[in-house]
Design a protein around this motif. Structure first.
Motif, short mmCIF file in Angstrom:
data_model
loop_
_atom_site.label_atom_id
_atom_site.label_comp_id
_atom_site.label_asym_id
_atom_site.label_seq_id
_atom_site.Cartn_x
_atom_site.Cartn_y
_atom_site.Cartn_z
N GLY A 419 0.67 -1.30 0.00
CA GLY A 419 0.03 -0.01 -0.06
C GLY A 419 0.67 1.39 -0.16
N VAL A 420 -0.31 2.67 -0.07
CA VAL A 420 0.87 3.49 -0.36
C VAL A 420 -0.35 4.69 -0.02
N THR A 421 -0.02 5.43 0.70
CA THR A 421 -0.10 6.11 1.75
C THR A 421 0.38 8.23 2.04
N PHE A 422 0.12 8.89 1.45
CA PHE A 422 -0.12 10.09 1.92
C PHE A 422 -0.57 10.98 3.39
N ARG A 423 0.28 11.10 4.35
CA ARG A 423 -0.34 11.96 5.41
C ARG A 423 0.02 13.13 5.97
N ARG A 424 -1.55 14.38 5.87
CA ARG A 424 -0.40 15.14 6.64
C ARG A 424 -1.05 15.39 8.10
N SER A 425 0.43 15.44 9.12
CA SER A 425 -0.15 15.47 10.08
C SER A 425 -0.16 17.19 10.78
N ASN A 426 -0.80 16.76 11.89
CA ASN A 426 -0.91 18.73 12.38
C ASN A 426 -1.41 19.35 11.20
N ALA A 427 -2.39 18.53 10.12
CA ALA A 427 -3.21 19.36 9.64
C ALA A 427 -4.33 20.01 9.83
N GLY A 428 -3.60 21.60 9.68
CA GLY A 428 -4.23 22.92 9.94
C GLY A 428 -5.01 23.24 11.54
N ARG A 429 -4.26 21.78 12.47
CA ARG A 429 -4.76 22.27 14.44
C ARG A 429 -3.54 20.58 13.99
N ARG A 430 -2.68 21.01 15.37
CA ARG A 430 -2.25 19.66 16.68
C ARG A 430 -3.21 18.65 16.94
N ASP A 431 -2.24 17.90 15.93
CA ASP A 431 -2.89 16.12 16.13
C ASP A 431 -3.98 15.86 15.38
N ARG A 432 -3.93 16.73 14.30
CA ARG A 432 -5.27 16.58 13.44
C ARG A 432 -4.34 15.51 11.83
N THR A 433 -5.00 14.56 11.90
CA THR A 433 -4.46 13.94 10.63
C THR A 433 -5.33 13.60 9.10
N PHE A 434 -4.54 14.33 8.66
CA PHE A 434 -5.49 13.35 7.11
C PHE A 434 -4.60 13.10 6.72
N GLN A 435 -5.19 11.72 5.29
CA GLN A 435 -4.90 10.58 5.19
C GLN A 435 -5.35 10.01 3.28
#
Length: 703
Positions: A419-435
Motif C-alpha cells: 500500500g501507499v499512503t499520503f499523510r499530513r500530520s498536524n493538518a491545520g490543527r495540532r494532532d489532526r491527521t489527514f490521509q
C-alpha cells in the motif's frame, strides 16, 4: 716531615685526654695590602654612580706571600717517638687486574621465598563511626560524601586513615552549617580497641540551630502584588536549612514564568546572622522583568518547516498571558514530529506593549532538521493466523510541512499486500491527521480467501504519547473492491463472488486512563459506526456498529485488574449477502484467547473429497466478547493470568448464549515504547477440531 700518629690500638686503649695546641697563623694577605685594594668611596650620597667600566678587572700587584708554617703534631706527655710506616705491600692477585663484570650480565630477578607474597600491598582495615549527626538528620548525607566510607574501610597505612578522618571533619562542619548549625564543631580520632581493628571516629557537636528572624524581598511591583512572596515558601521561624532555602528560591524561578514573567532572575541571597538571638536576617533580590504575553514566532537554523506551521503546533494564541509550560509543550510537539536532530524554543523581548499592558514576547525556534526517512518493521505470531511480517518506508516531510509518503508491505502466512499512503500530520490543527491511502492485498483464512483493493480518505484527531486526549474522533470514506470465496448454502459449495463496497467509517473515543500504551487506572469507551452499501448484483445498504469498554483498577503498586467488554452488530442485510471480509469473527490474540484466529462462531457443513468435515468458520452479524486480566509487574517484567469469553452469532444482535471460554497466562517485558507480550492459552471445554494450545506474540497489552 712525618706527623707522629698513635696506633689504632693505642688510641682505643689509652684513657689519656689529648690536648691540642694550634700555632699562630699569619694572614694570607697583609691588612695594608687589602686596604689599598679597596675602591675609594665618595662621601656624597647624592653623587652619581660610577660607570660600570670603572669596575673592570685590573691585574693585581705582584706581592710576596710568605710560606705557610708547617703544622706540628700535638704532643702529649705519653707521646712516643713516631716511626715511619712502610708502604703497604699487597700480595700479588691477578684477579684484581681483571675488568669488572658488566652490570647487564647480572640476574636481577627477585628471589621468591616460599610462603611469602611480596606482590601483595600492605593493607590495614578500619571501621567508620560518626556521632552527633543523627539528631540533625545528617548521617545519610555524611555517608554519601564521606572520604572514610569511600575508602571502603581499607587503607595503605594509618596516616591515610587519619587524613581521611580530617577531611570528614570538614564535611561534618559543612553539613551542620548547611542545616543551620553555624556554631557546630567536629573532631576526629583514630582508635585501636584491644583485639579489634582500627576505628576512625568522627564526632560532631551541632550546637544551636539558627532560624530566620526576618525575610525581605527586593523586587519590582508584580501582578498580583504579593506574587513573589507567595511563591517563596519561607516564613519567619523556619530553620536556615540550605536545601530548603534553595528549593524555595528555585520555586520562584519556576512559578513566575508560569504566570507571565519569563525573564525573572533570582539574585544572590544575603543572610546576616545574629549570635545573640541565634537568628538570621534573610534578604533576596529578585528581578522580575516585564509581565509578558505571547506574541509572534520566528525561526532560524536548518529548517524543517516555517514559523507559520510552528503556530499550528502551539496550544496558545497571541495575547494570552505567558506560561512557560505551554512553551515546553510546544517544544515537545516539535520533537514528536520526528523531523529534528535538535530544536529549542526561547522567549525574546520585543518592547511592544499589548492592550492589557503586558509586553509581547517573540518565541525564537532554533531548528536543526534531521533525517526525514525511516525504515520500520513489525513481526507477530498467532495460532491460526501464523506469522505476520510488516515493513514500511516513510519520508515524513516529502511535502512540507509534515507531508509524509508511506510505502508499506505485508508478508505473512495468511496475508500479503502492499500500500501507499499520503499523510499530513498536524493538518491545520495540532494532532489532526489527514490521509489518502491505496492498498491491495490477498488474505487466505479458513473463513474466506479474498483479493481486495481499497481507496480511502480519512481525517482523525488522535491521542499521542505526549498528549493523551480524553476525546478523539475519526471520519472518512472508503471504496472497496473485493473478490472472495464464500460458502453458498443454496448450492452447498464454495463460490467466488465480487463485491463493491462504499463505506463512511466514523469513530469516537473517550479516554480517562493514565497511560496510552500501558494503562494502570481509568477507563476507555470506543464507538465505531460505519454506514455501508454493498453492490453484488444489487445495492444493499446496511450499517456496522461496534462498542467497546475497558477499565483498569490498581491494587497496590504491583497489580492492576484490567477488564474489557465488546459488542458488535450489523443491521439491514442478510449474512449471506454480506461480503465475508465485512462479517464479524471472534478468536485470536486480540479477541478470545485460547482459540485460533476467527475460530469461534457459526461454521459451514463443508466436507472434503474424502468426506471429512472441514467445519470452517463462516462469520456472523453480531458478536460479544469479555476479558479479565490480573497484571502483576515486578521491575521490567510481568506475569498476567487471564480469562476470556466470547461468541459470534448469525443474528443481527448478540444473544449472549453458548459463550466459549479460554484461559491462560502471559509474560510481559516492559520497554520504553510499550510492553512486549507473550500469551499462552487453552480453550475451556474444548471441542473436537479446536486448538489445544494457542500462542500469541505481539507488542502492547491485549487491551
Amino acid at each position: 716531615m712525618m706527623i707522629p700518629v698513635a696506633s689504632a690500638q693505642q688510641q682505643a686503649s689509652s684513657p689519656t685526654t689529648v690536648r691540642t695546641q694550634q700555632p699562630p697563623v699569619e694572614p694570607i694577605v697583609p691588612n695594608s695590602e687589602f686596604d689599598s685594594a679597596l675602591p675609594t668611596l665618595s662621601g656624597d650620597i647624592n653623587a652619581p654612580l660610577e660607570p660600570m667600566s670603572a669596575f673592570d678587572a685590573k691585574p693585581a700587584p705582584t706581592t710576596h706571600t710568605p710560606p705557610l708554617p708547617t703544622p706540628t703534631a700535638p704532643t702529649t706527655e705519653a707521646q712516643v717517638p713516631a716511626e715511619t710506616l712502610p708502604d703497604a705491600v699487597l700480595p700479588e692477585a691477578p684477579e684484581l687486574a681483571q675488568p669488572l663484570t658488566p652490570l647487564s650480565s647480572f640476574d636481577v630477578t627477585p628471589v621468591e621465598v616460599a610462603g611469602v607474597d611480596d606482590k601483595k600491598a600492605v593493607e590495614i582495615r578500619y571501621d567508620t563511626v560518626v556521632n552527633g549527626l543523627d539528631e540533625i538528620d545528617g548521617t545519610t548525607q555524611f555517608r554519601e560524601l564521606s572520604a572514610l566510607r569511600e575508602g571502603d574501610g581499607k587503607a595503605a597505612n594509618a596516616a591515610m586513615v587519619q587524613a581521611r578522618a580530617k577531611e570528614d571533619e570538614q564535611l561534618a562542619v559543612r553539613i551542620m552549617r548547611a542545616k543551620g548549625y553555624y556554631d557546630g564543631t567536629a573532631t576526629s580520632a583514630i582508635e585501636q580497641p584491644p583485639g579489634q581493628r582500627l576505628r576512625a571516629v568522627v564526632t560532631a557537636i551541632p550546637g544551636k540551630q539558627f532560624t530566620l528572624g526576618s525575610i525581605r524581598i527586593d523586587t519590582q511591583p508584580t501582578v498580583p502584588p504579593d506574587l513573589v512572596q507567595r511563591e517563596l515558601p519561607l516564613k519567619v521561624g523556619d530553620p536556615i536549612d540550605a536545601e530548603r532555602i534553595q528549593a524555595a528560591e528555585a520555586n520562584v524561578s519556576l512559578k513566575l514564568p508560569q504566570q507571565g514573567y519569563p525573564f525573572v532572575e533570582v539574585g544572590q541571597r544575603d543572610i546576616l546572622l545574629d549570635d545573640t538571638t541565634v537568628t538570621g536576617a534573610y534578604t533576596l533580590p529578585v528581578t522580575t522583568g516585564p509581565r509578558s504575553s505571547f506574541g509572534t514566532y520566528s525561526t532560524t537554523g536548518k529548517l524543517a518547516f516555517d514559523a507559520e506551521h510552528v503556530g499550528v503546533l502551539a496550544r496558545f494564541k497571541q495575547g494570552e498571558l505567558y506560561d512557560n509550560r505551554k512553551v515546553d509543550d510546544l517544544r515537545a510537539a516539535l520533537v514528536s514530529t520526528g523531523l529534528f536532530s535538535g530544536v529549542s524554543v526561547e522567549p525574546q523581548r520585543t518592547g511592544q506593549i499589548a492592550p492589557d499592558g503586558t509586553e509581547y514576547v517573540n518565541l525564537l525556534v532554533k531548528q536543526d532538521a534531521g533525517p526525514a526517512r525511516t525504515l520500520a518493521g513489525e513481526a507477530g505470531y498467532g495460532t491460526g493466523q501464523g506469522v505476520r511480517l510488516e515493513g514500511s518506508w516513510t519520508h515524513r516531510n516529502l511535502f512540507p510541512p509534515e507531508g509524509a509518503l508511506i510505502v508499506r508491505g505485508v508478508a505473512g502466512t495468511q496475508e500479503q499486500g502492499a500500500g501507499v499512503t499520503f499523510r499530513r500530520s498536524n493538518a491545520g490543527r495540532r494532532d489532526r491527521t489527514f490521509q489518502i491511502l491505496a492498498n491491495a492485498s490477498r488474505t487466505n483464512y479458513d473463513a474466506f480467501e479474498a483479493f481486495t483493493g481499497t481507496l480511502g480518505i480519512r481525517w482523525s484527531y488522535d491521542s499521542t504519547p505526549i498528549w493523551q486526549k480524553r476525546f478523539t474522533y475519526a471520519y472518512g470514506a472508503e471504496l472497496i473492491g473485493t473478490n472472495e470465496d464464500t460458502y453458498d448454502f443454496d448450492v452447498a459449495a464454495r463460490r467466488r463472488k465480487t463485491y463493491g463496497i462504499a463505506a463512511l467509517p466514523l469513530f469516537a473515543g473517550f479516554d480517562t486512563s493514565d497511560n496510552l500504551l500501558n494503562p494502570t487506572k481509568g477507563f476507555r469507551l470506543k464507538l465505531n459506526v460505519s454506514p455501508e452499501a454493498s453492490v453484488q448484483g444489487a445495492v444493499r445498504p446496511y450499517g456496522r456498529f461496534m462498542v467497546e469498554g475497558t477499565a483498569y483498577y490498581p491494587i497496590g503498586e504491583s497489580i492492576v485488574i484490567a477488564g474489557r467488554a465488546r459488542a458488535g452488530s450489523i443491521q439491514g442485510i442478510a449474512r449471506d449477502d454480506l461480503a465475508p471480509s465485512r462479517r464479524y469473527y471472534a478468536g485470536g490474540g486480540g479477541s478470545v484467547r485460547g482459540f485460533g484466529f476467527q475460530e469461534l462462531g457459526p461454521r459451514t457443513p463443508e466436507v472434503d473429497e474424502d468426506g471429512n468435515n472441514l467445519n470452517r468458520p463462516i462469520g456472523g452479524r453480531s458478536l460479544i466478547e469479555f476479558a479479565l486480566e490480573a497484571r502483576y509487574r515486578f521491575g521490567n517484567f510481568g506475569i498476567v493470568p487471564f480469562i476470556d469469553a466470547g461468541q459470534v452469532y448469525e443474528s443481527s444482535l448478540p444473544k449472549g448464549s453458548d459463550l466459549r471460554f479460554g484461559a491462560g497466562i502471559g509474560g510481559r517485558f516492559y520497554t520504553n515504547f510499550g510492553p512486549m507480550r507473550v500469551d499462552v492459552a487453552t480453550p475451556i471445554a474444548r471441542r473436537p477440531g479446536e486448538s489445544k494450545i494457542a500462542l500469541y506474540i505481539s507488542i502492547g497489552q491485549a487491551f
